[in-house]
Design an enzyme around this catalytic site. Structure first.
Site, PDB file in Angstrom:
ATOM      1  N   LEU A  98       0.859  -1.190   0.000  1.00 54.23           N
ATOM      2  CA  LEU A  98       0.000   0.000   0.000  1.00 54.23           C
ATOM      3  C   LEU A  98       0.888   1.230   0.000  1.00 54.23           C
ATOM      4  O   LEU A  98       1.430   1.618   1.036  1.00 54.23           O
ATOM      5  CB  LEU A  98      -0.900   0.013   1.248  1.00 54.23           C
ATOM      6  N   GLY A  99       1.064   1.829  -1.176  1.00 57.17           N
ATOM      7  CA  GLY A  99       1.879   3.039  -1.244  1.00 57.17           C
ATOM      8  C   GLY A  99       3.156   2.799  -2.019  1.00 57.17           C
ATOM      9  O   GLY A  99       3.862   1.812  -1.783  1.00 57.17           O
ATOM     10  N   GLY A 104       5.427   5.564  -2.608  1.00 54.17           N
ATOM     11  CA  GLY A 104       6.188   6.801  -2.462  1.00 54.17           C
ATOM     12  C   GLY A 104       7.644   6.456  -2.197  1.00 54.17           C
ATOM     13  O   GLY A 104       8.152   5.443  -2.689  1.00 54.17           O
ATOM     14  N   LYS A 116       4.009   5.621  12.016  1.00 54.02           N
ATOM     15  CA  LYS A 116       4.112   5.989  13.440  1.00 54.02           C
ATOM     16  C   LYS A 116       2.853   6.660  13.954  1.00 54.02           C
ATOM     17  O   LYS A 116       2.449   6.454  15.097  1.00 54.02           O
ATOM     18  CB  LYS A 116       5.301   6.909  13.682  1.00 54.02           C
ATOM     19  N   LYS A 125       6.607   9.087  18.183  1.00 51.00           N
ATOM     20  CA  LYS A 125       7.632   8.044  18.254  1.00 51.00           C
ATOM     21  C   LYS A 125       7.943   7.684  19.703  1.00 51.00           C
ATOM     22  O   LYS A 125       8.145   6.511  20.029  1.00 51.00           O
ATOM     23  CB  LYS A 125       8.882   8.515  17.519  1.00 51.00           C
TER      24      LYS A 125
END
Lengths: 428, 428
Positions: A9-10, A12, A105, A205
Site C-alpha cells: 500500500l503506497g 512513495g 508511526k 515516536k
C-alpha cells in the site's frame, strides 16, 4: 517452493525502497526467510504518474480493495501514511487473516492497541520497526534485546528535521528561521513544518518507544510536548560556552509504575553520547537497571534505511509463517502505568534571565531558588554589551518540576527581573 | 505453570549477575517468556568459597555432570569460560536435548560451527549474545534487524581493556606501560594482558560478528591481528593534532564473496562516531548497502551488562520452548567466502617517518608513493626539536595493501630515511 505474496500500500519514497530491496535481494531474502517473497499488487494514488522504478502495469492499482480483498496476498505492507484510511485498510486486512507490516508511526501511536488487539484475535503478525528511527532496529532491541532488563530511561533524537536545524544553528551560529527555510529548500523540512518543529512527530515516536520499553500502554496524550521554534541562536551559543548542545529530546522515564514522557529542546552535555548526534541522524539512548547506558545510532529516515526496516519485518513475518507461529510472538504490555506528578519529575535546568545590572540582584534571585529548596550547580553573571541589563545563567541540580514552576513564577514577578529569556531541561 | 529449569555452569562475575537477574526479575521474566524460570543447579569450582550472593547449598555442585545429566534441566547456561571442558559439556548437554546459552566468545569463535551443527541435529537452541560486546544486543541486530540488508562493513571497538588504555593515553598524554599498570591495578586488565592488548580477544569477537553479519563461515585464522603494545604517546599526540583518535578497531569488510578481517590500532577521524567511544565502553559500527551508517554503543563487559544479555537469550529460549520452535530459528551461514588478497584490501594510511633534515628528501619520498600509484591526502613536515632529524607525517588516500607494502619496503631502504616510526590504518 511456494512464494509468500505481498501487497504493497503506497509507492512513495519508502514503497519504492521496499520494491528495490525485495526485487534486488531475492536470493538473500530466500535464504533469510525460507521462502521467495513476491510483491503481487501495489496501491498507488495515480497510476499514470511516472516513477523512478518499474513495476509491471498489471500489479498497479488505484483501488486499495484490490490489495485487501486479494485472497492470494499473505502480507500487507502499509507505507502510504495517513491515519483513517490506513487504519481501515489494516483492520480489514487483519480481518482477512493477512499479516501486516507498517511504517506508520502516527497510526501506531494513536491506534496501536486496537490494531494489536485485532492482530492477536486473528492470529496475525503486526510489525512496525520502521515507524521509529527509520533504519535503527530499536523496537526489536527493546522487546528482544532487553527482555531481561528493566528499562528506566529512554532518550531519543527521533526527528531528523529538527536535529538538522539545531545542528546547523549550532555549527553556523545561524538563526532558526533562516535554517528552517534552507531545510525546506533542501527537502529536509515540509512546507508546513509544524509536526516536526513543534515536536508532535517526536511525541508519536516516544509513545511507541515508551510502550515497548516500559511494557505499559503509553498514550500520545501522556506526552508533554514543546518544539524548537523558540530556540534562539543566543541560547545555543550560551549552551555551547557552558559545554552543552541543544537537542530536541524525547525523554521517557520510569520509576516503578510511575512514568513521565516529554519532548522538549534540551541542553545535552558535550560528553553525553547524544550530544554528538548531528544532522538528520537519529539516536536512541536506553538506560536499563542491569545493562546501564546504551545507545543506538543511525539514519532516521530516507528511502533505503526505512525500507530496510520494513523488509526486515517482512522477513520476520515470513520466518514466522514457515514456523507456523504468526500472531504468537506479539508484544503485550503487562505493566501498570501512572503518570508522574510534577512533584515526581526531576531534572537539572538551565535558566537565562535578563535582570537590572545593580548590586544585590543576584543574591535576591538565588534566594528564591533556596526558598524552594532548588540547589544550584553553577551561576554565571555578566553584563550584556548591547543593553543596560545583566544576563544571568543558572544551572540547577536535580529539581522537581513543581518547585521549578514556583521558582520561575516568583522570579517573573520580581521588579529587578526584566525577563526570563529561556528555560531548558539539562541532561548528561 | 511448569517452570523452565536452568543449570548454570559457573558462578563467577557473570554467573552471579545471572542469578541476581533471574531471582530479582521473576514477575517480569514470567510475563516476557511465558514461564517461570528457575535455576536448579549451579556448578562451581570450590563450593566452600564464600560469595556475594546466596545460593542454596543443595543447588551447588562441583561436578559438571550433576548439571549435564540432570534430566529435569531444560537449559544449560555456560558462563565458566575456557574452551575444552566448556565444549565437551555443551556438546554433551545438546546430546541430551538441552538448550544452551553461552557467553563464551573463545569457544564460539573457535568451535561455533561444530556446536551449531550439533544443535541443529538435536533441535536445540544455542544462543550467545553475551559473547560479543557484553550488554549491546548486537548479534540479534545483525541477524534479525538487518536480515533484509547486505552488510558490507563492520567496525568494532570490542575490547574494553584496550579502549580504556588508549582513552587514558589520549586524555592524559600518558605512556602505554604506565596506563597498562594502572589498568591492572584497577582490575580492568589481567595480570597477563596478552589476549587483550595483542588483539586476540577482539579477533575472536570479530570472527563472530563477521560470521553473522556476512552470513558466511568466517574463521579465527581469517583475521589478521595487531595489538596496541607498540602504540606510543607520540603517535597519539600526532593523530590528535591531525584530527584523529587511535582506537583498536576490528574491521571486517565484504565485497561480493570477498572479505577481509583485521584487528589493529587505527587512526579514527574525530567526526566518526567511533572516535568518541571512550573508556571501557564498546561500540559496533555497521554499514549496510541499504541502511547506510549505524552504530550500537554500550558496556562491553561487567557483571550486570553481560548477565542482561545472557538472560535475554534465556528468555528467547523459553519463548521458543512455549512456541515449540527450538532449534528452528538457528542462524545458518549460506554465503561463499573468499579472503581478499592484499591487492583487494584498500584503506587510507597514516605514516610517520624520521628522515634527514635536508633539501629534497620530501620530494624523494613522495616520489616513491607516486611510483606505486598511492596518492596522498596530506603531508606534514617539521623539524624535530630534540634531534637533528625531521619528521614527516603522510596520510594517503585509499591505497591497496600490496602497493603500501611495496612503498614501505622501498622507503625503508632509502639512505635519507632513518626510520619508519609508525604506520596506521585510517578510518573516517
Amino acid at each position: 517452493m511456494k512464494p509468500v505474496k505481498v501487497g504493497l500500500l503506497g509507492l512513495g519514497t519508502v514503497g519504492t525502497g521496499v520494491v528495490r530491496i525485495v526485487e534486488g535481494h531475492q536470493p538473500d531474502l530466500l535464504s533469510q526467510s525460507g521462502s521467495p517473497i513476491e510483491i503481487v499488487k501495489v496501491l498507488v494514488k495515480d497510476s499514470s504518474k511516472s516513477r523512478g522504478i518499474h513495476v509491471a502495469a498489471d500489479k498497479i492499482t488505484e483501488n486499495p480493495w484490490d490489495v485487501i480483498e486479494n485472497p492470494e496476498i499473505d502480507v500487507v505492507v502499509e507505507v502510504m501514511g495517513g491515519i483513517e484510511l490506513s487504519k481501515q485498510l489494516i483492520l480489514a486486512a487483519l480481518d482477512r487473516g493477512k499479516h501486516v507490516v507498517t511504517a506508520n508511526k502516527d497510526l501506531m501511536a494513536l491506534h496501536g492497541p486496537e490494531i494489536l488487539a485485532k492482530a492477536a484475535e486473528k492470529g496475525c503478525d503486526v510489525l512496525y520497526e520502521a515507524s521509529v528511527a527509520g533504519g535503527i532496529p530499536i523496537l526489536r532491541t527493546l522487546v528482544e534485546g532487553f527482555s531481561s532488563d528493566r528499562i528506566t530511561k529512554i532518550m531519543g533524537i527521533v526527528n531528523g528535521t529538527t536535529n538538522y536545524i539545531l545542528t546547523k544553528m549550532s555549527q553556523e551560529g545561524a538563526a532558526y528561521d533562516d535554517v528552517l527555510k534552507e531545510a525546506q529548500q533542501l527537502g529536509y523540512a515540509e512546507s508546513d513544518p509544524t509536526s516536526d518543529v513543534e515536536g508532535f512527530d517526536a511525541a508519536r515516536k516516544m509513545t511507541i518507544l515508551a510502550t515497548l520499553g516500559f511494557r505499559a500502554n503509553v498514550e500520545l496524550s501522556d506526552v508533554s510536548v514543546k518544539g524548537i521554534s523558540k530556540v534562539s541562536k543566543e541560547d545555543i551559543a550560551y549552551g555551547k560556552r557552558l559545554g552543552y548542545e541543544v537537542k530536541l529530546l524525547g525523554i521517557a522515564e520510569r520509576q516503578d509504575e510511575h512514568i513521565s514522557i516529554s519532548v522538549q529542546p534540551t541542553m545535552v552535555k558535550h560528553s553525553h553520547p547524544l550530544a554528538s548526534v548531528n544532522g538528520v541522524f537519529n539516536a536512541v539512548y536506553v538506560y536499563g537497571e542491569a545493562v546501564g547506558e546504551t545507545m543506538f545510532y543511525g539514519p532516521g529516515a530516507g528511502e533505503m534505511p526505512t525500507a530496510t526496516s520494513v523488509v526486515a519485518d517482512l522477513v520476520a513475518v515470513v520466518r514466522n509463517l514457515n514456523l507456523g507461529i504468526n500472531g504468537r510472538r506479539g508484544f503485550v504490555p503487562y505493566k501498570e502505568k501512572k503518570l508522574k506528578t510534577d512533584e515526581q519529575i526531576a531534572s537539572k535546568n538551565f535558566i537565562l534571565l535578563h535582570v537590572e545590572d545593580k548590586a544585590g540582584v543576584l543574591a535576591q534571585i538565588t534566594q528564591v531558588f533556596a526558598q524552594h529548596e532548588v540547589s544550584l550547580e553553577s551561576v554565571l553573571q555578566h553584563p550584556n554589551a548591547t543593553n543596560p541589563l545583566a544576563e544571568i545563567i543558572i544551572i540547577t541540580h536535580d529539581a522537581n518540576k513543581a518547585a521549578m514552576n514556583n521558582v520561575l513564577k516568583q522570579i517573573e514577578s520580581m521588579n529587578v527581573v526584566q525577563a526570563i529569556k529561556s528555560v531548558y531541561r539539562v541532561e548528561g
